[in-house]
Scaffold this motif. Sequence first.
Motif, PDB file in Angstrom:
ATOM      1  N   ALA A 153      29.821 -64.477  35.401  1.00  0.00           N
ATOM      2  CA  ALA A 153      30.953 -63.553  35.560  1.00  0.00           C
ATOM      3  C   ALA A 153      30.746 -62.313  34.703  1.00  0.00           C
ATOM      4  CB  ALA A 153      32.252 -64.248  35.161  1.00  0.00           C
TER       5      ALA A 153
ATOM      6  N   THR B 294      32.437 -58.272  33.569  1.00  0.00           N
ATOM      7  CA  THR B 294      33.508 -57.281  33.585  1.00  0.00           C
ATOM      8  C   THR B 294      33.191 -56.243  34.656  1.00  0.00           C
ATOM      9  OG1 THR B 294      34.156 -57.574  31.291  1.00  0.00           O
ATOM     10  CG2 THR B 294      34.509 -55.380  32.247  1.00  0.00           C
TER      11      THR B 294
ATOM     12  N   ILE C 204      42.360 -63.970  31.592  1.00  0.00           N
ATOM     13  CA  ILE C 204      41.119 -63.389  32.129  1.00  0.00           C
ATOM     14  C   ILE C 204      40.319 -64.452  32.888  1.00  0.00           C
ATOM     15  CG2 ILE C 204      38.860 -62.437  31.448  1.00  0.00           C
ATOM     16  CD1 ILE C 204      40.414 -60.955  29.167  1.00  0.00           C
TER      17      ILE C 204
ATOM     18  N   ARG D 116      39.373 -64.901  37.151  1.00  0.00           N
ATOM     19  CA  ARG D 116      38.069 -65.293  37.703  1.00  0.00           C
ATOM     20  C   ARG D 116      38.155 -66.614  38.475  1.00  0.00           C
ATOM     21  NH1 ARG D 116      34.199 -64.082  32.417  1.00  0.00           N
ATOM     22  NH2 ARG D 116      34.117 -61.806  32.644  1.00  0.00           N
TER      23      ARG D 116
ATOM     24  N   PRO E 205      34.678 -56.774  43.411  1.00  0.00           N
ATOM     25  CA  PRO E 205      33.661 -55.851  42.898  1.00  0.00           C
ATOM     26  C   PRO E 205      33.216 -54.823  43.933  1.00  0.00           C
ATOM     27  CG  PRO E 205      32.815 -58.127  42.992  1.00  0.00           C
ATOM     28  CD  PRO E 205      34.261 -58.178  43.344  1.00  0.00           C
TER      29      PRO E 205
ATOM     30  N   PRO F 131      28.923 -52.602  40.471  1.00  0.00           N
ATOM     31  CA  PRO F 131      30.162 -52.858  39.721  1.00  0.00           C
ATOM     32  C   PRO F 131      29.951 -53.020  38.213  1.00  0.00           C
ATOM     33  CG  PRO F 131      29.476 -54.820  40.889  1.00  0.00           C
ATOM     34  CD  PRO F 131      28.564 -53.732  41.343  1.00  0.00           C
ATOM     35  N   TRP F 132      28.719 -53.241  37.782  1.00  0.00           N
ATOM     36  CA  TRP F 132      28.530 -53.413  36.331  1.00  0.00           C
ATOM     37  C   TRP F 132      27.150 -52.951  35.906  1.00  0.00           C
ATOM     38  CZ3 TRP F 132      30.132 -58.168  38.923  1.00  0.00           C
ATOM     39  CH2 TRP F 132      29.060 -58.927  39.422  1.00  0.00           C
TER      40      TRP F 132
ATOM     41  N   ARG G 206      23.743 -56.596  31.311  1.00  0.00           N
ATOM     42  CA  ARG G 206      24.575 -57.339  30.372  1.00  0.00           C
ATOM     43  C   ARG G 206      24.205 -57.015  28.932  1.00  0.00           C
ATOM     44  NH1 ARG G 206      26.256 -63.438  32.035  1.00  0.00           N
ATOM     45  NH2 ARG G 206      28.365 -63.269  31.231  1.00  0.00           N
TER      46      ARG G 206
END
Lengths: 209, 209
Positions: free
Chosen positions: B29, B31, B146, B150, B188, B192-193, B196
């Motif tokens: 997962a 953010t 949070i 998810r 998303p 989207p991100w 990491r």
Amino acid sequence: MTTSLTAEGFPTHLAPIDEAAQAALFTQARTVNSFTDTPVSEEELSAIWELAKWAPTAANTQPMRVLFVRTPEGKERLVKHMAEGNAAKTASAPATAVLAVDTRFHEHIPHLLPFRPEMKDALEANEEMRTGLGTYNAALQAGYFILAVRAHGLAAGPMAGFDKDGIDQEFFPDGRWRSTLVVNIGHPGERPWFARLPRLEADSVVSWA
Amino acid sequence: MTTSLTAEGFPTHLAPIDEAAQAALFTQARTVNSFTDTPVSEEELSAIWELAKWAPTAANTQPMRVLFVRTPEGKERLVKHMAEGNAAKTASAPATAVLAVDTRFHEHIPHLLPFRPEMKDALEANEEMRTGLGTYNAALQAGYFILAVRAHGLAAGPMAGFDKDGIDQEFFPDGRWRSTLVVNIGHPGERPWFARLPRLEADSVVSWA
């Protein structure tokens, strides 16, 4: 988790967790007050942090720290600082985690947030902001930690009733870590919980705009 | 969750969640910073609280509150209080949750902790203890929230960068709720991100006794 990926490797869709996982983490999970004497290994305890660590924190600061107490000597040092109603169950748990906040968590920022290393100095200079950020995010991570205990098929017994200064002097004498929550960990024993207490109705909690 | 029950109806064993659920909540997962325009319904948003509410709080106090912002008008009122780097993604999210603490959460104690109703008066008389308990447990519940986003197959984008006083005056003018975290919710979108960010090594976080 994902059913398919874009050409760039991103998911096009996220899958929900199944009902068994919802039950294990939320709907059927209960705070446990008595434990069997089945031990919990160092590997099992390490795996809790290895799961909880992935969940997000502000600016990736990760301020929570964990002391796992497993030895009889460690347990003796811990139990004497627990509130009266929490001492016996803490003594009976095969392991107990003392969750703490690292008051100097910002020292890790150049490693954890490499594109904004100057945030370390900004937090060094602003104690109020540093304490607020550390306290809030260590608590957020404590929530992740409790669910990560359950994710591994272990029971959690979180307790706020203990002598914080006593635990800090006992285990964290240099003053850098400060205890925030103590969590018993193990397998549910005899009559491990009472009837469930009520939850607030949505109309007391949720509003819309 | 349970494989078998005692005569009194308690489980003899707790099951871990499976790898797909671990991935959806923790290991895979991420953010999310961009969202598709797929809407998120009131039912989906309500279900987040209905799951998160079961996870434990100190003395069952449940001090977290949730404002779900879904309408264009609500979004406009919200976005102007977000930090510059958070405004565009908040505008693009189909829904945004403002998580808050109810500063008078103790009024519910006679209902939530019926065997210790006097705790309400003890907290009324001790503002420091009340604020500390409310702040800590609302943050713990934000962690549960949070993960509950998810758990329902939705992406969460938690943000600490916003004008708290501005949001409080805008949405909570009577002063009872105080905002603590803002969480974008949706599916998303494109890229989207980012890659990491690192997590702390266990030897910086975990110790043993």
